[in-house]
Design a protein around this motif. Structure first.
Motif, PDB file in Angstrom:
ATOM      1  N   VAL A   1       0.676  -1.392   0.050  1.00 53.92           N
ATOM      2  CA  VAL A   1       0.024  -0.257  -0.236  1.00 53.92           C
ATOM      3  C   VAL A   1       0.725   1.443   0.317  1.00 53.92           C
ATOM      4  O   VAL A   1       0.764   2.882  -0.825  1.00 53.92           O
ATOM      5  N   ALA A   2       1.961   1.272   0.449  1.00 55.24           N
ATOM      6  CA  ALA A   2       2.577   1.726   0.733  1.00 55.24           C
ATOM      7  C   ALA A   2       3.812   1.578   1.133  1.00 55.24           C
ATOM      8  O   ALA A   2       4.358   0.901   1.692  1.00 55.24           O
ATOM      9  N   ASP A   3       5.028   2.073   1.336  1.00 56.82           N
ATOM     10  CA  ASP A   3       6.790   1.243   1.689  1.00 56.82           C
ATOM     11  C   ASP A   3       6.575   1.290   3.285  1.00 56.82           C
ATOM     12  O   ASP A   3       7.378  -0.186   3.648  1.00 56.82           O
ATOM     13  N   ASN A   4       5.517   1.152   4.466  1.00 55.94           N
ATOM     14  CA  ASN A   4       5.795   0.654   5.772  1.00 55.94           C
ATOM     15  C   ASN A   4       4.381   0.318   5.952  1.00 55.94           C
ATOM     16  O   ASN A   4       3.653   0.986   6.859  1.00 55.94           O
ATOM     17  N   GLU A   5       3.651   0.263   4.842  1.00 53.75           N
ATOM     18  CA  GLU A   5       2.328  -0.319   5.108  1.00 53.75           C
ATOM     19  C   GLU A   5       1.714  -1.413   3.501  1.00 53.75           C
ATOM     20  O   GLU A   5       2.033  -1.234   2.667  1.00 53.75           O
ATOM     21  N   TYR A   6       1.453  -3.113   3.980  1.00 49.62           N
ATOM     22  CA  TYR A   6       0.863  -4.359   3.823  1.00 49.62           C
ATOM     23  C   TYR A   6       0.034  -4.568   3.699  1.00 49.62           C
ATOM     24  O   TYR A   6      -0.106  -4.485   4.949  1.00 49.62           O
ATOM     25  N   ASN A   7      -0.950  -4.990   2.914  1.00 48.47           N
ATOM     26  CA  ASN A   7      -2.083  -5.756   3.549  1.00 48.47           C
ATOM     27  C   ASN A   7      -2.864  -7.405   2.600  1.00 48.47           C
ATOM     28  O   ASN A   7      -2.320  -6.999   1.172  1.00 48.47           O
ATOM     29  N   ILE A   8      -3.242  -7.634   3.432  1.00 47.44           N
ATOM     30  CA  ILE A   8      -4.423  -8.200   2.334  1.00 47.44           C
ATOM     31  C   ILE A   8      -5.777  -7.690   2.745  1.00 47.44           C
ATOM     32  O   ILE A   8      -6.559  -7.586   3.285  1.00 47.44           O
ATOM     33  N   ARG A   9      -6.390  -7.970   1.321  1.00 49.15           N
ATOM     34  CA  ARG A   9      -7.728  -7.933   1.134  1.00 49.15           C
ATOM     35  C   ARG A   9      -9.109  -8.258   0.268  1.00 49.15           C
ATOM     36  O   ARG A   9      -7.838  -9.202  -0.293  1.00 49.15           O
ATOM     37  N   SER A  10      -9.655  -9.033   1.688  1.00 47.97           N
ATOM     38  CA  SER A  10     -10.646  -9.864   0.658  1.00 47.97           C
ATOM     39  C   SER A  10     -12.009 -10.213   0.864  1.00 47.97           C
ATOM     40  O   SER A  10     -12.864  -9.376   1.752  1.00 47.97           O
ATOM     41  N   THR A  11     -12.775  -9.867   0.051  1.00 45.45           N
ATOM     42  CA  THR A  11     -14.502 -10.148   0.603  1.00 45.45           C
ATOM     43  C   THR A  11     -14.469 -11.697   0.952  1.00 45.45           C
ATOM     44  O   THR A  11     -14.252 -12.543   0.983  1.00 45.45           O
ATOM     45  N   PHE A  12     -16.080 -11.812   2.058  1.00 41.11           N
ATOM     46  CA  PHE A  12     -16.283 -13.007   2.898  1.00 41.11           C
ATOM     47  C   PHE A  12     -17.110 -13.875   1.141  1.00 41.11           C
ATOM     48  O   PHE A  12     -17.959 -13.081   0.895  1.00 41.11           O
ATOM     49  N   ARG A  13     -16.223 -15.099   0.912  1.00 39.78           N
ATOM     50  CA  ARG A  13     -16.856 -16.001  -0.310  1.00 39.78           C
ATOM     51  C   ARG A  13     -17.554 -16.975   0.111  1.00 39.78           C
ATOM     52  O   ARG A  13     -17.578 -17.678   1.506  1.00 39.78           O
ATOM     53  N   PHE A  14     -18.163 -17.474  -0.966  1.00 41.06           N
ATOM     54  CA  PHE A  14     -18.877 -19.230  -0.522  1.00 41.06           C
ATOM     55  C   PHE A  14     -20.126 -19.030   0.310  1.00 41.06           C
ATOM     56  O   PHE A  14     -20.575 -17.671   0.247  1.00 41.06           O
ATOM     57  N   GLU A  15     -19.695 -19.577   1.223  1.00 43.43           N
ATOM     58  CA  GLU A  15     -21.213 -19.650   2.166  1.00 43.43           C
ATOM     59  C   GLU A  15     -20.942 -18.737   3.760  1.00 43.43           C
ATOM     60  O   GLU A  15     -21.757 -18.246   4.423  1.00 43.43           O
ATOM     61  N   ILE A  16     -19.417 -18.104   3.791  1.00 48.44           N
ATOM     62  CA  ILE A  16     -18.972 -17.012   4.464  1.00 48.44           C
ATOM     63  C   ILE A  16     -20.708 -16.874   4.221  1.00 48.44           C
ATOM     64  O   ILE A  16     -20.421 -15.628   5.968  1.00 48.44           O
ATOM     65  N   ASN A  17     -20.590 -15.610   4.130  1.00 46.36           N
ATOM     66  CA  ASN A  17     -21.347 -14.394   3.579  1.00 46.36           C
ATOM     67  C   ASN A  17     -22.801 -14.513   4.443  1.00 46.36           C
ATOM     68  O   ASN A  17     -23.559 -14.116   4.957  1.00 46.36           O
ATOM     69  N   GLU A  18     -23.525 -16.018   4.047  1.00 48.94           N
ATOM     70  CA  GLU A  18     -24.338 -16.584   5.025  1.00 48.94           C
ATOM     71  C   GLU A  18     -23.699 -16.334   6.376  1.00 48.94           C
ATOM     72  O   GLU A  18     -24.925 -16.299   6.999  1.00 48.94           O
ATOM     73  N   ASN A  19     -22.989 -16.927   6.775  1.00 50.44           N
ATOM     74  CA  ASN A  19     -22.729 -16.824   8.176  1.00 50.44           C
ATOM     75  C   ASN A  19     -22.311 -15.651   8.913  1.00 50.44           C
ATOM     76  O   ASN A  19     -22.881 -15.706   9.717  1.00 50.44           O
ATOM     77  N   LEU A  20     -21.992 -14.270   8.284  1.00 48.31           N
ATOM     78  CA  LEU A  20     -21.923 -13.084   8.673  1.00 48.31           C
ATOM     79  C   LEU A  20     -23.015 -12.688   9.666  1.00 48.31           C
ATOM     80  O   LEU A  20     -23.954 -12.427   8.556  1.00 48.31           O
ATOM     81  N   ARG A  21     -23.263 -12.734  11.103  1.00 50.96           N
ATOM     82  CA  ARG A  21     -24.131 -11.878  10.858  1.00 50.96           C
ATOM     83  C   ARG A  21     -23.932 -10.641  11.701  1.00 50.96           C
ATOM     84  O   ARG A  21     -22.565  -9.823  12.519  1.00 50.96           O
ATOM     85  N   ASP A  22     -25.078 -10.432  12.523  1.00 55.68           N
ATOM     86  CA  ASP A  22     -25.237  -8.825  12.777  1.00 55.68           C
ATOM     87  C   ASP A  22     -24.681  -8.417  14.422  1.00 55.68           C
ATOM     88  O   ASP A  22     -23.667  -7.596  14.627  1.00 55.68           O
ATOM     89  N   ASP A  23     -24.501 -10.116  15.444  1.00 55.16           N
ATOM     90  CA  ASP A  23     -23.853 -10.068  16.503  1.00 55.16           C
ATOM     91  C   ASP A  23     -22.827 -10.716  16.283  1.00 55.16           C
ATOM     92  O   ASP A  23     -22.346 -11.714  17.439  1.00 55.16           O
ATOM     93  N   GLU A  24     -21.828 -11.063  14.855  1.00 60.75           N
ATOM     94  CA  GLU A  24     -20.545 -11.733  14.774  1.00 60.75           C
ATOM     95  C   GLU A  24     -19.920 -10.948  15.734  1.00 60.75           C
ATOM     96  O   GLU A  24     -19.118  -9.473  15.478  1.00 60.75           O
ATOM     97  N   THR A  25     -18.223 -11.985  16.144  1.00 62.35           N
ATOM     98  CA  THR A  25     -17.296 -11.760  16.157  1.00 62.35           C
ATOM     99  C   THR A  25     -16.049 -12.213  15.021  1.00 62.35           C
ATOM    100  O   THR A  25     -16.218 -13.309  14.760  1.00 62.35           O
TER     101      THR A  25
END
Length: 171
Positions: A45-69
């Protein structure tokens, strides 16, 4: 009369204790809690910043609830092939030369970002950005507040999640 009140109280107690909430943890539910693993290089992202960015895919979207941690652990070492060492992030690593490296993350219902930021150019320590393995664990918030989430083994044991239930995801 006293016996009738006692009987009524006892029956009421049984009726109330027999009720279950939709928030109860069902260990037989294959979709929840849920854990998956990713191994990849963090992108610049910058000299001192790197990341992994992704969407929740497959059945994960169905699992993520409002009261999720969402808990994210980074593989920091192996004692042997069967004994990995997982460290909960966010985490700051302090070096003897005064430099620092922070691992952090954020998430929404549709995506997550795992970030490594340093007070120096992270290309100087490629072992912290290349071939990194993370475990992402989705759990009900009420369970997270009742356990030591920094202890990966305790979390997995409480959730009754074995290694064969960890899904390996390619980004």
């Amino acid at each position: 009369m006293k016996k009738i009140i006692t009987l009524f109280a006892f029956v009421s107690f049984l009726a109330i204790s027999g009720c279950s909430s939709s928030d109860d943890f069902d260990e037989d539910d294959d979709t929840y809690p849920y854990a998956f693993e990713i191994t990849d290089n963090l992108g610049r992202v910058a000299d001192n910043e790197y990341n992994i960015r992704s969407t929740f895919r497959f059945e994960i979207n169905e699992n993520l609830r409002d009261d999720e941690t969402v808990l994210i652990y980074r593989l920091v070492d192996l004692i042997d092939s069967n004994t990995p060492i997982w460290q909960l992030i966010p985490r700051t690593i302090y070096f003897s030369n005064g430099e620092e490296l922070d691992y952090d993350y954020d998430f929404s219902k549709v995506d997550f970002v795992i970030t490594a930021r340093g007070t120096y150019n992270l290309l100087d320590t490629p072992g912290y950005i290349n071939n990194q393995t993370f475990r992402i664990v989705l759990i009900p918030s009420y369970l997270a507040s009742s356990m030591d989430t920094s202890n990966y083994v305790e979390v997995m044991n409480t959730l009754k999640l074995s290694e064969n239930k960890i899904k390996k995801i390619k980004l």
